[in-house]
Design an enzyme around this catalytic site. Structure first.
Site, PDB file in Angstrom:
ATOM      1  N   SER A 190       0.872  -1.293   0.087  1.00 22.99           N
ATOM      2  CA  SER A 190       0.099  -0.071  -0.074  1.00 22.99           C
ATOM      3  C   SER A 190       0.988   1.295   0.030  1.00 22.99           C
ATOM      4  O   SER A 190       0.862   1.981   1.085  1.00 22.99           O
ATOM      5  CB  SER A 190      -0.939  -0.020   1.268  1.00 22.99           C
ATOM      6  OG  SER A 190      -0.256   0.009   2.352  1.00 22.99           O
ATOM      7  N   HIS A 218      -3.328  -6.184   2.526  1.00 21.62           N
ATOM      8  CA  HIS A 218      -2.547  -7.154   3.278  1.00 21.62           C
ATOM      9  C   HIS A 218      -3.129  -8.658   3.624  1.00 21.62           C
ATOM     10  O   HIS A 218      -2.595  -9.687   3.810  1.00 21.62           O
ATOM     11  CB  HIS A 218      -1.767  -6.752   4.473  1.00 21.62           C
ATOM     12  CG  HIS A 218      -0.815  -5.543   4.283  1.00 21.62           C
ATOM     13  ND1 HIS A 218      -0.555  -4.666   5.261  1.00 21.62           N
ATOM     14  CD2 HIS A 218      -0.525  -5.140   3.270  1.00 21.62           C
ATOM     15  CE1 HIS A 218       0.417  -3.811   4.662  1.00 21.62           C
ATOM     16  NE2 HIS A 218       0.434  -4.047   3.609  1.00 21.62           N
ATOM     17  N   GLN A 250      -6.539  -1.820   7.313  1.00 19.13           N
ATOM     18  CA  GLN A 250      -5.457  -2.548   6.994  1.00 19.13           C
ATOM     19  C   GLN A 250      -4.751  -3.268   8.276  1.00 19.13           C
ATOM     20  O   GLN A 250      -4.303  -4.511   8.328  1.00 19.13           O
ATOM     21  CB  GLN A 250      -4.345  -1.964   6.397  1.00 19.13           C
ATOM     22  CG  GLN A 250      -2.923  -2.464   5.728  1.00 19.13           C
ATOM     23  CD  GLN A 250      -2.096  -1.576   5.020  1.00 19.13           C
ATOM     24  OE1 GLN A 250      -2.178  -1.371   3.737  1.00 19.13           O
ATOM     25  NE2 GLN A 250      -1.047  -1.112   5.558  1.00 19.13           N
ATOM     26  N   GLU A 251      -4.534  -2.383   9.237  1.00 20.89           N
ATOM     27  CA  GLU A 251      -3.749  -2.944  10.477  1.00 20.89           C
ATOM     28  C   GLU A 251      -4.633  -2.791  11.618  1.00 20.89           C
ATOM     29  O   GLU A 251      -4.914  -1.438  12.110  1.00 20.89           O
ATOM     30  CB  GLU A 251      -2.340  -2.503  10.449  1.00 20.89           C
ATOM     31  CG  GLU A 251      -1.630  -2.720   9.033  1.00 20.89           C
ATOM     32  CD  GLU A 251      -0.251  -2.040   8.938  1.00 20.89           C
ATOM     33  OE1 GLU A 251       0.439  -1.529  10.119  1.00 20.89           O
ATOM     34  OE2 GLU A 251       0.211  -1.791   7.955  1.00 20.89           O
ATOM     35  N   GLU A 254       1.790  -9.470   7.094  1.00 17.01           N
ATOM     36  CA  GLU A 254       2.531  -9.006   8.301  1.00 17.01           C
ATOM     37  C   GLU A 254       2.377 -10.108   9.325  1.00 17.01           C
ATOM     38  O   GLU A 254       2.727  -9.710  10.602  1.00 17.01           O
ATOM     39  CB  GLU A 254       2.238  -7.676   8.539  1.00 17.01           C
ATOM     40  CG  GLU A 254       2.530  -6.695   7.454  1.00 17.01           C
ATOM     41  CD  GLU A 254       2.486  -5.353   7.466  1.00 17.01           C
ATOM     42  OE1 GLU A 254       1.852  -4.973   8.467  1.00 17.01           O
ATOM     43  OE2 GLU A 254       2.966  -4.631   6.797  1.00 17.01           O
ATOM     44  N   ASP A 303      -3.801   1.206  11.599  1.00 18.45           N
ATOM     45  CA  ASP A 303      -3.389   1.834  10.374  1.00 18.45           C
ATOM     46  C   ASP A 303      -4.566   1.545   9.414  1.00 18.45           C
ATOM     47  O   ASP A 303      -4.470   0.314   8.825  1.00 18.45           O
ATOM     48  CB  ASP A 303      -2.141   1.254   9.930  1.00 18.45           C
ATOM     49  CG  ASP A 303      -1.573   2.055   8.537  1.00 18.45           C
ATOM     50  OD1 ASP A 303      -2.298   2.571   8.217  1.00 18.45           O
ATOM     51  OD2 ASP A 303      -0.727   1.366   8.147  1.00 18.45           O
ATOM     52  N   GLU A 361      -2.901   5.587  12.311  1.00 19.50           N
ATOM     53  CA  GLU A 361      -2.058   5.997  11.033  1.00 19.50           C
ATOM     54  C   GLU A 361      -2.979   6.098   9.918  1.00 19.50           C
ATOM     55  O   GLU A 361      -3.847   5.250   9.682  1.00 19.50           O
ATOM     56  CB  GLU A 361      -0.976   4.968  11.084  1.00 19.50           C
ATOM     57  CG  GLU A 361      -0.287   5.236   9.778  1.00 19.50           C
ATOM     58  CD  GLU A 361       0.796   4.011   9.945  1.00 19.50           C
ATOM     59  OE1 GLU A 361       1.293   3.140  10.869  1.00 19.50           O
ATOM     60  OE2 GLU A 361       1.166   3.349   8.700  1.00 19.50           O
ATOM     61  N   ASP A 414       1.663   8.265   7.050  1.00 20.98           N
ATOM     62  CA  ASP A 414       2.368   7.264   6.429  1.00 20.98           C
ATOM     63  C   ASP A 414       2.514   7.790   4.758  1.00 20.98           C
ATOM     64  O   ASP A 414       3.195   8.183   4.382  1.00 20.98           O
ATOM     65  CB  ASP A 414       2.115   5.954   6.437  1.00 20.98           C
ATOM     66  CG  ASP A 414       2.689   4.964   5.772  1.00 20.98           C
ATOM     67  OD1 ASP A 414       3.849   5.267   5.158  1.00 20.98           O
ATOM     68  OD2 ASP A 414       2.191   3.698   5.829  1.00 20.98           O
ATOM     69  N   LYS A 471       9.881   5.108   7.055  1.00 18.53           N
ATOM     70  CA  LYS A 471      10.283   3.768   6.316  1.00 18.53           C
ATOM     71  C   LYS A 471      11.316   4.299   5.393  1.00 18.53           C
ATOM     72  O   LYS A 471      11.099   5.236   4.568  1.00 18.53           O
ATOM     73  CB  LYS A 471       9.166   3.645   5.498  1.00 18.53           C
ATOM     74  CG  LYS A 471       7.818   2.928   6.308  1.00 18.53           C
ATOM     75  CD  LYS A 471       6.784   2.731   5.137  1.00 18.53           C
ATOM     76  CE  LYS A 471       5.427   2.098   5.806  1.00 18.53           C
ATOM     77  NZ  LYS A 471       4.276   2.326   4.814  1.00 18.53           N
ATOM     78  N   HIS A 501       8.762  -1.248   9.221  1.00 15.06           N
ATOM     79  CA  HIS A 501       8.785  -2.359   8.461  1.00 15.06           C
ATOM     80  C   HIS A 501       8.025  -2.000   6.971  1.00 15.06           C
ATOM     81  O   HIS A 501       7.161  -1.063   6.844  1.00 15.06           O
ATOM     82  CB  HIS A 501       8.526  -3.647   9.008  1.00 15.06           C
ATOM     83  CG  HIS A 501       7.095  -3.867   9.026  1.00 15.06           C
ATOM     84  ND1 HIS A 501       6.607  -5.262   9.211  1.00 15.06           N
ATOM     85  CD2 HIS A 501       6.148  -2.977   9.315  1.00 15.06           C
ATOM     86  CE1 HIS A 501       5.322  -5.139   9.482  1.00 15.06           C
ATOM     87  NE2 HIS A 501       5.037  -3.858   9.575  1.00 15.06           N
ATOM     88  N   ARG A 502       8.099  -2.830   6.035  1.00 14.34           N
ATOM     89  CA  ARG A 502       7.064  -2.921   4.821  1.00 14.34           C
ATOM     90  C   ARG A 502       6.576  -4.305   4.852  1.00 14.34           C
ATOM     91  O   ARG A 502       6.874  -5.010   5.585  1.00 14.34           O
ATOM     92  CB  ARG A 502       7.881  -2.661   3.413  1.00 14.34           C
ATOM     93  CG  ARG A 502       8.730  -1.467   3.193  1.00 14.34           C
ATOM     94  CD  ARG A 502       7.771  -0.155   3.657  1.00 14.34           C
ATOM     95  NE  ARG A 502       6.479   0.097   2.895  1.00 14.34           N
ATOM     96  CZ  ARG A 502       6.547   0.944   1.886  1.00 14.34           C
ATOM     97  NH1 ARG A 502       7.356   1.812   1.599  1.00 14.34           N
ATOM     98  NH2 ARG A 502       5.413   1.137   1.308  1.00 14.34           N
ATOM     99  N   SER A 503       5.346  -4.246   4.074  1.00 19.53           N
ATOM    100  CA  SER A 503       4.614  -5.767   3.861  1.00 19.53           C
ATOM    101  C   SER A 503       5.501  -6.697   3.172  1.00 19.53           C
ATOM    102  O   SER A 503       5.680  -8.040   3.677  1.00 19.53           O
ATOM    103  CB  SER A 503       3.398  -5.609   3.325  1.00 19.53           C
ATOM    104  OG  SER A 503       3.455  -5.011   2.039  1.00 19.53           O
ATOM    105  N   LYS A 542       6.869  -0.339  14.513  1.00 19.87           N
ATOM    106  CA  LYS A 542       5.954  -1.525  14.244  1.00 19.87           C
ATOM    107  C   LYS A 542       6.720  -2.448  13.026  1.00 19.87           C
ATOM    108  O   LYS A 542       7.311  -1.922  12.217  1.00 19.87           O
ATOM    109  CB  LYS A 542       4.721  -0.873  13.443  1.00 19.87           C
ATOM    110  CG  LYS A 542       4.786   0.039  12.434  1.00 19.87           C
ATOM    111  CD  LYS A 542       3.339  -0.043  11.633  1.00 19.87           C
ATOM    112  CE  LYS A 542       3.411   0.452  10.240  1.00 19.87           C
ATOM    113  NZ  LYS A 542       1.925   0.384   9.560  1.00 19.87           N
TER     114      LYS A 542
END
Ligand code: PGA
Ligand code: ZN
Length: 419
Positions: free
Chosen positions: A43, A157, A165-166, A207, A245, A286, A313, A338, A366-368, A389
């Site tokens: 994303s 994800h 998403q999170e 993730e 997020d 986020e 982000d 990031k 991190h990234r996915s 995270k």
């Protein structure tokens, strides 16, 4: 401490989603070799530094990175080999100049960021200090960050019907990092039991969080609070808090936010968040609104910025110029960090410095798509930003970062917690 680079190379390896990425190798004149694994997102913000992918449909569906690998072994190797660098900023400026574009699209941000990360490791090795120590800016106290464990995955994800998403759990009230990891793992286990009992699948998203077919974000929040309690922790900032997020750019279409079957305005979304914050121990949100909706963000920050952390982000993409504008326009109070969004470690540290100056919080991320590289664990610690995270307390590429931090804590007396 000077760096004398003997050669730079790269190979095409796999990330945690089975897509190609780069491992970069940097050899020093004294025989030392360091490496870096390059992360990759799904994303992505539209203003991120640009990954170079081959586009050859015969290999990895066009996602190969042999051109980026070639640029490391070719142009970048030629530009760095045999030269002496005084500091990382000098290496990174050389990479930026060599690329010559605003977005690092010519040589590839994936190629450049790998070399930059490896160069940071090389400087740490030459100085004989751990990476986190090398990354500590003058006047900053390093600390172990509060881990944000992404325990429920949706959006881009996971193949479920969840739009957000999170959903993360953050042991803000833990006494030290290792206890925060324990809380994360115990709540994760309690959540798995609850989901299984309710008849949900307990398969994992990109993730490492569970990806149940739950539609309403509030229903997930209720499950998280119950799982925190089941595991014997207190839901809230003195125990285990929740961070979201939503990655709202992904469900923003035609001026509306499409959540759980409804089409909401920015005003509606803000009210919805306000209710969530009132009912559940959500301490951080986020990308609550889309990256193109700056006016919406200003409204969100007006209404909720005094009570919760609002992290940009996709809208900020770790870019010093964009973050500066966002600070001036008061659109949020924190930035996600990031390294591959901006493409060099030096620019990442610059963005974090701008946030510190403005009193904005920072969460390293991190990234996915990840590798086993633990660079961000050291980045979060060294910069003392207090938040990280890096996914669920499960899956090797996520756990590697948490384990690195447990080991840093065990070997030092660094403090734990939010800055
Ligand atoms: P990404 O997601 O790595 O797929 O971009 C992470 C995030 O949105 O924070
Ligand atoms: Zn995000």
């Amino acid at each position: 401490m000077e760096l004398r680079i003997a050669s730079v190379g790269a190979v095409e390896i796999l990330d945690s989603r089975s897509r190609p990425t780069l491992a970069v190798f940097l050899n020093l004149a004294d025989g030392t070799t360091v490496r870096a694994g390059v992360p990759s997102g799904a994303s992505t913000g539209t203003r991120e530094a640009v990954e170079l992918r081959d586009g050859d449909p015969a290999r990895y569906g066009g996602k190969g990175v042999l051109r980026a690998v070639g640029n490391v072994a070719g142009e970048i190797n030629q530009a760095l080999t045999g030269r002496t660098f005084a500091d990382l900023a000098e290496v990174d400026q050389q990479l930026i100049d060599l690329d010559g574009t605003d977005t690092k699209a010519r040589l590839g941000a994936n190629a450049i960021v790998g070399v930059s990360m490896a160069a940071a490791r090389a400087f740490a090795a030459v100085a004989g200090v751990p990476l986190w120590r090398y990354l500590t800016p003058d006047g900053v106290t390093p600390r172990l960050p509060v881990p944000h464990f992404n325990v429920v995955n949706g959006g881009a994800h996971a193949p479920n019907s969840l739009d957000f998403q999170e959903f993360m759990i953050a042991p803000v009230g833990a006494p030290r990092f290792a206890e925060a990891v324990r809380a994360g793992a115990e709540v994760y286990a309690a959540l798995r039991q609850r989901l299984a009992r309710a008849g949900h699948a307990t398969g994992l998203g990109d993730e490492g969080g569970f990806a149940p077919d739950i539609t309403a974000p509030e229903d997930v929040l209720a499950e998280l609070v119950a799982a925190i309690t089941d595991a014997g922790y207190r839901p809230g900032r003195d125990g285990v808090a929740i961070a979201l997020d939503p990655a709202a750019s992904e469900f923003y279409r035609d001026g509306r936010y499409h959540v759980a079957g409804q089409a909401l305005t920015a005003e509606d979304m803000i009210s919805r968040y306000e209710q969530m914050v009132a009912r559940y121990p959500v301490w951080s949100i986020e990308d609550g609104l889309a990256e193109s909706d700056w006016d919406g963000w200003v409204g969100l920050n007006d209404r909720l910025g005094g009570r919760v952390q609002l992290v940009g982000d996709d809208i900020l993409v770790t870019n010093p110029a964009i973050v500066t504008e966002a600070i001036n326009r008061k659109i949020a109070n924190a930035a996600l960090i990031k390294v591959n969004q901006i493409g060099t470690v030096t620019e990442t540290l610059q963005t974090m410095g701008i946030c510190r100056q403005a009193g904005w919080a920072q969460m390293v991320s991190h990234r996915s798509g990840e590798t086993e590289d633990t660079f961000i664990a050291d980045l979060a610690t060294g910069t003392g930003c207090g938040q990280l995270k890096t996914g669920a307390p499960a899956r090797g590429e996520r756990v590697a970062k948490y384990n690195r931090l447990i080991e840093i804590e065990a070997g030092t007396r660094l403090p734990y917690g939010r800055a």
